[in-house]
Design an enzyme around this catalytic site. Structure first.
Site, PDB file in Angstrom:
ATOM      1  N   GLY A 263       0.790  -1.214   0.000  1.00 18.82           N
ATOM      2  CA  GLY A 263       0.000   0.000   0.000  1.00 18.82           C
ATOM      3  C   GLY A 263       0.827   1.271   0.000  1.00 18.82           C
ATOM      4  N   HIS A 264       0.274   2.308   0.622  1.00 17.78           N
ATOM      5  CA  HIS A 264       0.840   3.654   0.605  1.00 17.78           C
ATOM      6  C   HIS A 264       2.196   3.703   1.302  1.00 17.78           C
ATOM      7  CE1 HIS A 264       0.589   8.015   0.392  1.00 17.78           C
ATOM      8  NE2 HIS A 264       0.643   8.142   1.701  1.00 17.78           N
ATOM      9  N   PHE A 265       2.258   3.216   2.529  1.00 13.86           N
ATOM     10  CA  PHE A 265       3.505   3.223   3.299  1.00 13.86           C
ATOM     11  C   PHE A 265       4.311   1.967   2.972  1.00 13.86           C
ATOM     12  CE2 PHE A 265       1.185   6.380   5.751  1.00 13.86           C
ATOM     13  CZ  PHE A 265       2.183   7.274   6.139  1.00 13.86           C
TER      14      PHE A 265
END
Length: 284
Positions: A263-265
């Site tokens: 995902g994002h992180f």
């Protein structure tokens, strides 16, 4: 393990906290964090890079352990954040460096690179966007706020500051969420809970429109300067789509794009893979 120093610098009256590691004469790499985090998001990456690079990672003003001036005394805009970090590089004597940009770190870093193309040796974009096709539908409430900065629209995006939303940002799109430790989002939520932090972040949500307005200028910088660029993205990011990573190749044909199943992180689950990719990219 790398010997990491934790320092602060006075930048025209604003104290900027930063982490530093690696040989002084090694190639310089500046790491710029995103929302709602701080340089602690690089806590596992820095030791993996510090053997070959001189790594420095600041906390943006209003984030982490850097100063969080009152809104009456400090304009929380991306131009202002970039100006402080630009001056921070000068205060530290960082003459030439590669940039790792993530999320909010991208509009800060791209501003600096466009202003000083001769100083930026390469760019690693980890879910750091510069193209409209990279913006997902998750931006719709924030875009509504840009168009009508009413009290109601400001209140509607306050959900982005709630503790469970921070956890969601870390875990959404991660196939195995047991790989996401609680330390990162726990510390982020601690900083978000400080008095006044919520209004600062809402100001920055509003000013994010200035970044989108600068996309054409940054794309012109990419075309004109052709900085070596590695886009290494979590492909399941709910905010920045893989199309934003692929778009770099339109302006920098030699750009390298790597999409990771996370995902994002992305550093929370793929720090070793990202460190390896950075090492290979910067030592060619």
């Amino acid at each position: 393990m790398a010997d990491i120093a934790y320092r602060s610098a006075d930048v025209d009256g604003v104290t900027v906290f930063y982490r530093e590691a690696g040989p002084v004469h090694a190639p310089m790499l500046v790491l710029l964090h995103g929302f709602p985090s701080a340089s602690h998001q690089f806590r596992e990456l820095i030791p993996l890079l510090a053997g070959r690079f001189h790594v420095v990672a600041p906390d943006l003003p209003g984030f982490g352990r850097s100063d969080m001036p009152a809104r009456d005394d400090f304009a929380y805009t991306f131009d202002h954040l970039a100006g402080v970090i630009d001056r921070w590089t000068q205060v530290l004597g960082l003459e030439r460096f590669a940039l790792y940009v993530f999320d909010y770190g991208a509009p800060v870093g791209f501003r600096i690179a466009a202003r000083h193309p001769e100083r930026v040796t390469a760019i690693i974009s980890q879910n750091g966007n510069a193209y409209e096709e990279g913006l997902s539908d998750a931006w719709s409430p924030i875009q509504a706020y840009w168009k009508d900065p009413s009290a109601a629209n400001r209140e509607a995006i306050r959900v982005m500051l709630e503790p469970q939303t921070t956890v969601w940002q870390y875990t959404h799109g991660v196939p195995d969420t047991t790989r996401v430790g609680p330390d990162g989002y726990g510390l982020d939520n601690y900083y978000l809970a400080r008095s006044g932090a919520d209004e600062i972040q809402l100001d920055l949500f509003l000013d994010y429109a200035s970044n989108v307005a600068l996309y054409p200028a940054w794309q012109e910088y990419f075309r004109a300067s052709r900085p070596p660029l590695l886009a290494v993205w979590g492909k399941n990011d709910p905010f920045f789509l893989p199309a934003g990573a692929e778009a770099f190749k339109r302006d920098i044909p030699d750009a390298e794009v790597r999409l990771l199943d996370t995902g994002h992180f992305a550093l929370e689950t793929h720090v070793a893979e990202i460190a390896t990719a950075i090492g290979e990219f910067l030592t060619r």
